[in-house]
Design a protein around this motif. Structure first.
Motif, short mmCIF file in Angstrom:
data_model
loop_
_atom_site.label_atom_id
_atom_site.label_comp_id
_atom_site.label_asym_id
_atom_site.label_seq_id
_atom_site.Cartn_x
_atom_site.Cartn_y
_atom_site.Cartn_z
N THR A 220 1.50 8.57 -5.33
CA THR A 220 0.49 9.62 -5.30
C THR A 220 1.07 10.91 -4.74
O THR A 220 0.79 12.01 -5.25
CB THR A 220 -0.72 9.18 -4.45
N TYR B 34 0.83 -1.20 0.00
CA TYR B 34 0.00 0.00 0.00
C TYR B 34 0.87 1.26 0.00
O TYR B 34 0.64 2.19 -0.77
CB TYR B 34 -0.92 -0.01 1.22
N GLU C 293 -5.33 13.05 -2.94
CA GLU C 293 -5.76 12.01 -3.86
C GLU C 293 -5.35 10.62 -3.40
O GLU C 293 -5.33 9.68 -4.19
CB GLU C 293 -5.22 12.30 -5.26
N THR C 294 -5.03 10.49 -2.12
CA THR C 294 -4.70 9.17 -1.59
C THR C 294 -5.99 8.53 -1.08
O THR C 294 -6.86 9.21 -0.54
CB THR C 294 -3.68 9.25 -0.44
N TYR C 295 -6.08 7.23 -1.27
CA TYR C 295 -7.26 6.49 -0.83
C TYR C 295 -6.89 5.58 0.33
O TYR C 295 -5.77 5.08 0.40
CB TYR C 295 -7.82 5.63 -1.97
N PHE D 8 -10.45 0.94 1.27
CA PHE D 8 -11.19 1.26 0.06
C PHE D 8 -10.57 0.59 -1.15
O PHE D 8 -11.28 0.05 -2.00
CB PHE D 8 -11.25 2.77 -0.13
N LEU D 9 -9.25 0.61 -1.24
CA LEU D 9 -8.58 -0.05 -2.36
C LEU D 9 -8.81 -1.56 -2.34
O LEU D 9 -9.00 -2.18 -3.39
CB LEU D 9 -7.08 0.27 -2.34
N HIS E 217 0.94 2.85 -3.69
CA HIS E 217 -0.12 3.86 -3.76
C HIS E 217 0.31 5.19 -3.14
O HIS E 217 0.29 6.21 -3.81
CB HIS E 217 -1.40 3.36 -3.10
#
Length: 120
Positions: free
Chosen positions: A29, A21, A76-78, A82-83, A25
């Motif tokens: 990002t 993660y 804009e990080t999730y 959620f991912l 991600h």
């Protein structure tokens, strides 16, 4: 919201480790956000803000200025959960647990609904 592994789905396919993660991600990002902020700052400093206008009445400087300050606040990080939920949804579609409806069917249905309203 925690994704739950369904039968027939490998746990490692829909769950993401914290290391994956962070490196796949979060860090990319962050670099993308930093780069976008720098480009907007550079455009503000150098006066290259003509490309920020959408309408002919827009003030290019004001648009660039607004986008720069807005972009600093964008995140804009999730969340990891959620991912994982999205990965679970993709796996459900790929394994046939969820049925996809073709867009052509949806559009034809909307068209018939629109024509029915015009007749009344």
């Amino acid at each position: 919201m925690i994704s739950k592994t369904l039968l027939g789905t490998g746990k490692n396919k829909v769950e993401m480790s914290w290391v994956k993660y962070i490196f796949n991600h979060l860090i990319p990002t962050w670099f993308q956000s930093f780069n976008n902020n720098f480009v907007m700052w550079r455009d503000l400093v150098t006066g290259d803000y003509e490309k920020y206008t959408l309408l002919k009445d827009d003030d290019p400087f004001q648009e660039c200025y607004s986008w720069f300050w807005t972009s600093i606040n964008l995140d804009e990080t999730y969340p990891k959960e959620f991912l994982e939920y999205l990965m679970q949804m993709v796996d459900d579609v790929e394994t046939g647990k969820e049925k996809l409806i073709p867009m052509e069917d949806v559009m034809s249905e909307l068209k018939t609904w629109g024509e029915e309203d015009d007749d009344e």
